[in-house]
Design an enzyme around this catalytic site. Structure first.
Site, PDB file in Angstrom:
ATOM      1  N   THR A   7      -5.007   3.537   2.737  1.00 14.97           N
ATOM      2  CA  THR A   7      -3.954   3.503   1.720  1.00 14.97           C
ATOM      3  C   THR A   7      -4.589   3.340   0.346  1.00 14.97           C
ATOM      4  OG1 THR A   7      -2.003   2.336   0.913  1.00 14.97           O
ATOM      5  CG2 THR A   7      -3.633   0.987   2.061  1.00 14.97           C
ATOM      6  N   ASN A   9      -2.634   2.034  -1.900  1.00 12.06           N
ATOM      7  CA  ASN A   9      -1.746   1.001  -2.421  1.00 12.06           C
ATOM      8  C   ASN A   9      -2.352  -0.383  -2.117  1.00 12.06           C
ATOM      9  OD1 ASN A   9       0.372  -0.982  -2.398  1.00 12.06           O
ATOM     10  ND2 ASN A   9       1.871   0.682  -2.453  1.00 12.06           N
ATOM     11  N   LYS A  10      -2.729  -1.106  -3.188  1.00 13.46           N
ATOM     12  CA  LYS A  10      -3.433  -2.397  -3.010  1.00 13.46           C
ATOM     13  C   LYS A  10      -2.553  -3.426  -2.310  1.00 13.46           C
ATOM     14  CE  LYS A  10      -6.926  -2.254  -6.620  1.00 13.46           C
ATOM     15  NZ  LYS A  10      -6.550  -1.092  -7.468  1.00 13.46           N
ATOM     16  N   GLU A  40      -1.467  14.941   0.309  1.00 13.73           N
ATOM     17  CA  GLU A  40      -0.144  15.362  -0.157  1.00 13.73           C
ATOM     18  C   GLU A  40       0.881  15.129   0.952  1.00 13.73           C
ATOM     19  OE1 GLU A  40       2.173  19.116  -2.020  1.00 13.73           O
ATOM     20  OE2 GLU A  40       0.074  19.411  -1.465  1.00 13.73           O
ATOM     21  N   ASP A  69       3.568   5.128   6.223  1.00 19.27           N
ATOM     22  CA  ASP A  69       4.486   5.668   5.236  1.00 19.27           C
ATOM     23  C   ASP A  69       5.687   4.740   5.255  1.00 19.27           C
ATOM     24  OD1 ASP A  69       4.686   7.732   3.245  1.00 19.27           O
ATOM     25  OD2 ASP A  69       6.494   8.365   4.294  1.00 19.27           O
ATOM     26  N   GLY A 153       5.783  -3.336  -5.265  1.00 20.66           N
ATOM     27  CA  GLY A 153       6.805  -2.292  -5.136  1.00 20.66           C
ATOM     28  C   GLY A 153       8.216  -2.781  -5.474  1.00 20.66           C
ATOM     29  N   TYR A 154       9.136  -2.535  -4.554  1.00 19.96           N
ATOM     30  CA  TYR A 154      10.549  -2.861  -4.780  1.00 19.96           C
ATOM     31  C   TYR A 154      10.885  -4.307  -4.375  1.00 19.96           C
ATOM     32  CZ  TYR A 154      11.158   2.208  -5.274  1.00 19.96           C
ATOM     33  OH  TYR A 154      11.072   3.525  -5.686  1.00 19.96           O
ATOM     34  N   LYS A 175       6.812 -13.425   3.876  1.00 24.29           N
ATOM     35  CA  LYS A 175       7.038 -11.969   3.921  1.00 24.29           C
ATOM     36  C   LYS A 175       6.336 -11.373   5.148  1.00 24.29           C
ATOM     37  CE  LYS A 175       6.480  -7.490   1.737  1.00 24.29           C
ATOM     38  NZ  LYS A 175       5.925  -6.611   0.711  1.00 24.29           N
ATOM     39  N   HIS A 180       9.386  -5.366   7.147  1.00 25.82           N
ATOM     40  CA  HIS A 180       9.328  -4.099   7.892  1.00 25.82           C
ATOM     41  C   HIS A 180       7.888  -3.828   8.354  1.00 25.82           C
ATOM     42  CE1 HIS A 180       8.575  -3.803   3.691  1.00 25.82           C
ATOM     43  NE2 HIS A 180       8.224  -2.544   3.715  1.00 25.82           N
TER      44      HIS A 180
END
Ligand code: ITT
Length: 198
Positions: A7, A9-10, A40, A69, A153-154, A175, A180
């Protein structure tokens, strides 16, 4: 055994190294193996994109590779941003710009209609293209204002009803018990243990 956590994403990378710390594995990142390019994401589902990322990075690295993902589905937006969660506010937007856009798009929507879920699909691929997958889902709702500094993120706009807090207000250990991603890790764990044994 070495496993690549594939990934860019850190936030994800940090969570995986914590969630899987107990396994007898040397975890390596994309930067450790010198891979800079993004895959991609052309799939139409979380699972298709997770499989794609895991297989491409496994082929490039020659290592057993874990990719995920993930994203946020908001009911009143018909499941958006969904698989577009990372690109919701354009390709170079920050996490803050993405959740700000989400809040703007939900302007005027009452609390009871702000249900949402975080989804995470993990795929683990070997260099020959064999893949196993697992999914985790966390239900909640979108707040009206961001709150909290943990996570990524969110997380600041995702309300976890059981804790009366946003995901970003929860300590990382909390968390990592209910997210998830934590649920997807628990579901993939037996399959991963088998792969490690072989
Ligand atoms: P990689 O593809 O390199 O893993 P990415 O950030 O592009 O990194 P995704 O395509 O899976 O990853 O997009 C996930 C999006 O959903 C991204 O905007 C994240 O911020 C968000 N997201 C995923 N898991 C999250 C979590 O646990 N908390 C908050 N936001 C999350």
């Amino acid at each position: 055994m070495k496993i690549l956590v594939a990934t860019h994403n850190k936030g994800k990378l940090r969570e995986y190294t914590e969630l899987l710390a107990d396994l007898p594995v040397e975890w390596v990142s994309l930067s450790d193996v010198g891979i800079q390019r993004d895959v991609e994401e052309t799939g139409e589902t979380f699972e298709a994109n997770a499989r794609l990322k895991a297989t491409v990075y496994a082929r490039q690295s020659g290592l057993l590779t874990l990719a995920d993902d993930s994203g946020l589905e908001v009911e009143v937006l018909d499941g958006a941003p969904g698989i577009q969660s990372a690109r919701y506010a354009g390709p170079d937007a920050s996490d803050k710009e993405r959740y700000r856009l989400l809040l703007a798009n939900l302007e005027g929507i009452p609390d009871e209609e702000r249900q949402a879920r975080f989804v995470c699909v993990i795929a683990v691929a070997d260099h020959q293209g064999e893949v196993v997958t697992a999914e985790g889902v966390r239900e909640g709702r979108i707040t009206r204002e961001p709150r909290g500094n943990h996570g990524f993120g969110y997380d600041p706009v995702f309300w976890v009803p059981e804790y009366q807090a946003t995901m970003a207000e929860l300590e990382p250990e909390v968390k990592n018990r209910l997210s998830h991603r934590a649920l997807a890790v628990e579901a993939i764990r037996p399959k991963l243990e088998k792969l490690i044994e072989n």
